[in-house]
Scaffold this active site. Structure first.
Site, PDB file in Angstrom:
ATOM      1  N   GLU A  61      39.857 -24.185 -10.628  1.00  0.00           N
ATOM      2  CA  GLU A  61      39.436 -22.864 -11.210  1.00  0.00           C
ATOM      3  C   GLU A  61      39.642 -21.765  -9.723  1.00  0.00           C
ATOM      4  OE1 GLU A  61      37.227 -22.854 -15.159  1.00  0.00           O
ATOM      5  OE2 GLU A  61      36.036 -24.248 -13.694  1.00  0.00           O
TER       6      GLU A  61
ATOM      7  N   TYR B 194      36.454   6.311 -16.663  1.00  0.00           N
ATOM      8  CA  TYR B 194      36.779   5.054 -17.129  1.00  0.00           C
ATOM      9  C   TYR B 194      37.771   4.361 -16.235  1.00  0.00           C
ATOM     10  CZ  TYR B 194      39.588   7.785 -20.309  1.00  0.00           C
ATOM     11  OH  TYR B 194      40.583   8.703 -20.717  1.00  0.00           O
TER      12      TYR B 194
ATOM     13  N   GLU C   5     -14.087   6.531  -3.614  1.00  0.00           N
ATOM     14  CA  GLU C   5     -15.198   5.659  -3.553  1.00  0.00           C
ATOM     15  C   GLU C   5     -14.482   4.322  -3.997  1.00  0.00           C
ATOM     16  OE1 GLU C   5     -18.581   6.720  -5.256  1.00  0.00           O
ATOM     17  OE2 GLU C   5     -18.914   8.669  -4.165  1.00  0.00           O
TER      18      GLU C   5
ATOM     19  N   ARG D 285      -1.942  -7.903   4.088  1.00  0.00           N
ATOM     20  CA  ARG D 285      -2.785  -7.919   2.985  1.00  0.00           C
ATOM     21  C   ARG D 285      -3.259  -9.367   2.919  1.00  0.00           C
ATOM     22  NH1 ARG D 285      -3.632  -5.917  -2.433  1.00  0.00           N
ATOM     23  NH2 ARG D 285      -5.415  -7.427  -3.143  1.00  0.00           N
TER      24      ARG D 285
ATOM     25  N   ARG E 277      -8.836  -3.872   1.699  1.00  0.00           N
ATOM     26  CA  ARG E 277      -7.618  -4.370   1.767  1.00  0.00           C
ATOM     27  C   ARG E 277      -6.768  -3.340   2.585  1.00  0.00           C
ATOM     28  NH1 ARG E 277      -7.821  -3.714  -4.433  1.00  0.00           N
ATOM     29  NH2 ARG E 277      -9.954  -4.291  -3.711  1.00  0.00           N
TER      30      ARG E 277
ATOM     31  N   ASP F 210      -2.580  -2.029  -1.359  1.00  0.00           N
ATOM     32  CA  ASP F 210      -2.713  -2.450  -2.423  1.00  0.00           C
ATOM     33  C   ASP F 210      -1.746  -1.927  -3.463  1.00  0.00           C
ATOM     34  OD1 ASP F 210      -3.510  -4.040  -4.790  1.00  0.00           O
ATOM     35  OD2 ASP F 210      -5.341  -2.767  -5.296  1.00  0.00           O
TER      36      ASP F 210
ATOM     37  N   ASP G  69      -0.159  -1.756  -7.224  1.00  0.00           N
ATOM     38  CA  ASP G  69      -0.101  -2.465  -8.526  1.00  0.00           C
ATOM     39  C   ASP G  69       0.881  -1.771  -9.647  1.00  0.00           C
ATOM     40  OD1 ASP G  69      -2.143  -4.095  -8.202  1.00  0.00           O
ATOM     41  OD2 ASP G  69      -3.681  -2.544  -8.447  1.00  0.00           O
TER      42      ASP G  69
ATOM     43  N   ARG H 134      -9.910   4.298 -14.328  1.00  0.00           N
ATOM     44  CA  ARG H 134      -9.985   4.606 -13.115  1.00  0.00           C
ATOM     45  C   ARG H 134      -9.630   5.979 -12.892  1.00  0.00           C
ATOM     46  NH1 ARG H 134      -7.714  -1.154 -10.326  1.00  0.00           N
ATOM     47  NH2 ARG H 134      -9.137  -2.598 -11.533  1.00  0.00           N
TER      48      ARG H 134
END
Length: 275
Positions: A24, A56, A165, A204, A213, A216, A218, A242
């Protein structure tokens, strides 16, 4: 909306060299491509200008060149890589449905065709950044730059950095926190691996829960996805509590609605107890 308009390509025949068997890849065969391009055609329709839409004809030529210049054993690999290449090449393309048919597949039974069809798109994601060791701003700036240099990520907005903090009971230095908005072709788990790689480059170490750390990163939100898995929970399970997450989020996306609580970032921040 980006994905309300579609440009469809049907039955594009391409002679290429993909397959598990050596014959192939050596001899080649004809493949058939069907594609649906999700974009906004309004500007092109109103102005009647090719530069305002996706050509296209250009897409057909790109598909032909790409599938002829590369070789994969599996249809799954061919269609996956081709989808990503399309999304990276055409800035106006938000999402693509791509089907790759193999009418001459080596199957010793009567059949019309076999194919693999997938849908891939850019995803809107919000990331939280934090550091409280060493050159804090340097670590955050380095993370943003690393994301910008990844071809499968487009960084759209970055917040200011906020001195906050520490969260939790561990005695440690103040944090520098921020948030950013990006679009990515990665799945949530793939993106998490990218973030962990960037954290690792910043040395880290995950020694103490909620401890100090260098960096970080997230995933806060990924489109409107809601998932609770063993490795990754989206939305971030504690972001609504938070202020060091919500303050930078309000800066870059104040009216963005949390998919679980159905409240905007601004409302969530206003509802936090005042320190």
């Amino acid at each position: 909306m980006f994905d309300q308009d579609k440009i469809r390509i049907r039955g594009l025949r391409i002679f290429a060299h993909h397959g598990v068997y050596e014959e192939e890849t050596r001899l080649g065969q004809t493949f058939v491509v069907n594609a649906t391009l999700f974009t906004s055609t309004r500007k092109g329709g109103m102005r009647d200008c090719l530069e305002d839409t996706i050509s296209y004809a250009d897409v057909c030529q790109f598909l032909t060149d790409y599938l002829q210049q590369n070789t994969w054993k599996l249809l799954e690999a061919a269609v996956e890589h081709t989808c990503r290449a399309l999304l990276l090449r055409y800035p106006l393309l938000h999402k693509v449905e791509l089907e790759l048919e193999k009418p001459s597949a080596p199957i010793p039974l009567p059949f019309d065709s076999v194919s693999v069809s997938i849908t891939r798109s850019w995803h809107r994601v919000f990331i939280a950044l934090g550091s409280n060791m060493g050159d804090k701003q340097g670590y955050l700036d380095g993370a943003v730059q690393a994301l910008k240099e990844n071809p499968c990520i487009r960084v759209d907005k970055t917040s200011s950095y906020y001195v906050t903090e520490p969260y939790g009971d561990v005695i440690q230095d103040d944090f520098l926190n921020g948030a950013l908005e990006l679009h990515t072709l990665y799945s949530p788990e793939e993106l998490l691996e990218v973030l962990h790689t960037i954290e690792k480059a910043a040395k880290r170490e995950r020694l103490v829960h909620w401890g100090p750390r260098t960096l970080d990163l997230d995933i806060l939100l990924y489109d409107v996805l809601i998932q609770d898995g063993p490795v990754l929970t989206i939305p971030h399970p504690d972001m609504q509590n938070r202020d060091f997450v919500l303050r930078p989020m309000v800066e870059i996306a104040p009216h963005l609605v949390h998919p679980v609580y159905q409240k905007s970032m601004k409302t969530l921040l206003n509802e936090l107890p005042q320190k």
